[in-house]
Scaffold this motif. Structure first.
Motif, short mmCIF file in Angstrom:
data_model
loop_
_atom_site.label_atom_id
_atom_site.label_comp_id
_atom_site.label_asym_id
_atom_site.label_seq_id
_atom_site.Cartn_x
_atom_site.Cartn_y
_atom_site.Cartn_z
N CYS A 242 0.81 -1.22 0.00
CA CYS A 242 0.00 0.00 0.00
C CYS A 242 0.84 1.27 0.00
O CYS A 242 0.31 2.35 -0.18
CB CYS A 242 -0.97 0.00 1.18
SG CYS A 242 -0.18 0.21 2.78
N GLY A 243 2.15 1.15 0.23
CA GLY A 243 3.04 2.31 0.17
C GLY A 243 3.08 3.16 1.42
O GLY A 243 3.72 4.21 1.43
N ALA A 244 2.42 2.74 2.49
CA ALA A 244 2.41 3.52 3.73
C ALA A 244 3.55 3.11 4.65
O ALA A 244 3.91 1.93 4.73
CB ALA A 244 1.07 3.33 4.45
N GLY A 245 4.12 4.06 5.36
CA GLY A 245 5.21 3.80 6.30
C GLY A 245 4.68 3.37 7.65
O GLY A 245 4.73 4.14 8.62
N VAL A 246 4.20 2.12 7.73
CA VAL A 246 3.47 1.67 8.92
C VAL A 246 3.97 0.36 9.52
O VAL A 246 3.44 -0.09 10.54
CB VAL A 246 1.97 1.51 8.61
CG1 VAL A 246 1.33 2.84 8.25
CG2 VAL A 246 1.76 0.50 7.48
N ILE A 247 4.95 -0.28 8.92
CA ILE A 247 5.35 -1.61 9.37
C ILE A 247 5.77 -1.60 10.84
O ILE A 247 5.49 -2.55 11.58
CB ILE A 247 6.47 -2.18 8.47
CG1 ILE A 247 5.95 -2.38 7.04
CG2 ILE A 247 7.03 -3.49 9.03
CD1 ILE A 247 4.80 -3.38 6.90
N SER A 248 6.40 -0.53 11.31
CA SER A 248 6.83 -0.46 12.72
C SER A 248 5.65 -0.54 13.69
O SER A 248 5.83 -0.86 14.85
CB SER A 248 7.62 0.82 12.98
OG SER A 248 6.80 1.96 12.81
N ARG A 249 4.44 -0.26 13.22
CA ARG A 249 3.25 -0.35 14.07
C ARG A 249 2.51 -1.68 13.92
O ARG A 249 1.41 -1.86 14.43
CB ARG A 249 2.30 0.80 13.75
CG ARG A 249 2.91 2.13 14.17
CD ARG A 249 1.98 3.25 13.93
NE ARG A 249 2.03 3.57 12.50
CZ ARG A 249 1.26 4.46 11.91
NH1 ARG A 249 0.37 5.11 12.60
NH2 ARG A 249 1.38 4.69 10.62
N GLY A 250 3.12 -2.62 13.20
CA GLY A 250 2.49 -3.91 12.96
C GLY A 250 2.51 -4.81 14.18
O GLY A 250 3.17 -4.53 15.18
N ILE A 251 1.78 -5.90 14.07
CA ILE A 251 1.67 -6.88 15.15
C ILE A 251 2.77 -7.92 14.98
O ILE A 251 2.86 -8.59 13.96
CB ILE A 251 0.29 -7.55 15.14
CG1 ILE A 251 -0.78 -6.51 15.38
CG2 ILE A 251 0.23 -8.66 16.19
CD1 ILE A 251 -2.19 -7.01 15.15
N VAL A 252 3.62 -8.03 15.99
CA VAL A 252 4.73 -8.99 15.97
C VAL A 252 4.19 -10.35 16.39
O VAL A 252 3.40 -10.45 17.34
CB VAL A 252 5.86 -8.54 16.92
CG1 VAL A 252 6.97 -9.57 16.98
CG2 VAL A 252 6.41 -7.20 16.45
N GLY A 253 4.59 -11.38 15.68
CA GLY A 253 4.10 -12.72 15.99
C GLY A 253 5.05 -13.78 15.49
O GLY A 253 6.26 -13.56 15.39
N ASP A 254 4.46 -14.89 15.14
CA ASP A 254 5.23 -16.07 14.77
C ASP A 254 4.35 -16.92 13.88
O ASP A 254 3.17 -17.09 14.14
CB ASP A 254 5.54 -16.78 16.10
CG ASP A 254 6.10 -18.16 15.95
OD1 ASP A 254 5.49 -18.99 15.26
OD2 ASP A 254 7.14 -18.42 16.56
N ARG A 255 4.91 -17.41 12.81
CA ARG A 255 4.17 -18.34 11.95
C ARG A 255 5.06 -19.55 11.74
O ARG A 255 6.07 -19.49 11.05
CB ARG A 255 3.82 -17.69 10.63
CG ARG A 255 2.83 -18.54 9.83
CD ARG A 255 2.43 -17.93 8.53
NE ARG A 255 1.36 -16.97 8.68
CZ ARG A 255 0.80 -16.34 7.65
NH1 ARG A 255 1.23 -16.55 6.41
NH2 ARG A 255 -0.17 -15.48 7.85
N GLY A 256 4.72 -20.64 12.41
CA GLY A 256 5.48 -21.88 12.31
C GLY A 256 6.92 -21.73 12.77
O GLY A 256 7.82 -22.31 12.18
N GLY A 257 7.15 -20.93 13.79
CA GLY A 257 8.50 -20.72 14.30
C GLY A 257 9.25 -19.57 13.64
O GLY A 257 10.34 -19.22 14.07
N GLU A 258 8.67 -18.99 12.60
CA GLU A 258 9.29 -17.85 11.91
C GLU A 258 8.80 -16.55 12.54
O GLU A 258 7.59 -16.31 12.60
CB GLU A 258 8.89 -17.88 10.43
CG GLU A 258 9.47 -16.79 9.59
CD GLU A 258 10.96 -16.98 9.33
OE1 GLU A 258 11.60 -16.02 8.92
OE2 GLU A 258 11.48 -18.10 9.54
#
Length: 107
Positions: free
Chosen positions: A47-63
């Motif tokens: 989407c081109g927005a500078g927002v990744i730092s506000r994302g939800i940190v998690g885990d998908r299969g150990g990643e």
């Protein structure tokens, strides 16, 4: 490669991101619950927005992952690869602790 200080480690809370502009590059730095550090591009490629730092940190299969707060796609914090959209990815930057500081390297 040139290392740049981002913030004091104490300011980087687990499961939260910190945005930074490093030599013109928008960067998001994360600290996971197990105290690993990651740095990826802060601009969501879908989407081109500078927002990744506000994302939800998690885990998908150990990643370790971050989900974009805009469109909810999930990105690997290790590789930057989008786990939901194969052609999308975030740039990944080396990150380290140096004393009580968190630093990111840019090429």
């Amino acid at each position: 490669m040139s290392w740049r200080p981002i913030c004091d480690l104490a300011l980087l809370q687990p499961e939260c991101g910190v945005p930074a502009l490093v030599d013109g590059h928008p960067v998001a730095v994360f600290r996971t619950h197990d105290d690993e550090l990651f740095a990826v591009g802060n601009v969501d490629p879908l989407c081109g927005a500078g927002v990744i730092s506000r994302g939800i940190v998690g885990d998908r299969g150990g990643e370790p992952t971050v989900a974009s707060p805009m469109l909810k796609q999930v990105f690997s914090l290790r590789t930057g690869e989008c786990l939901d959209v194969p052609d999308a990815r975030l740039p990944v930057f080396p990150v380290r602790r140096r004393g009580s500081s968190v630093e990111v390297a840019l090429p």
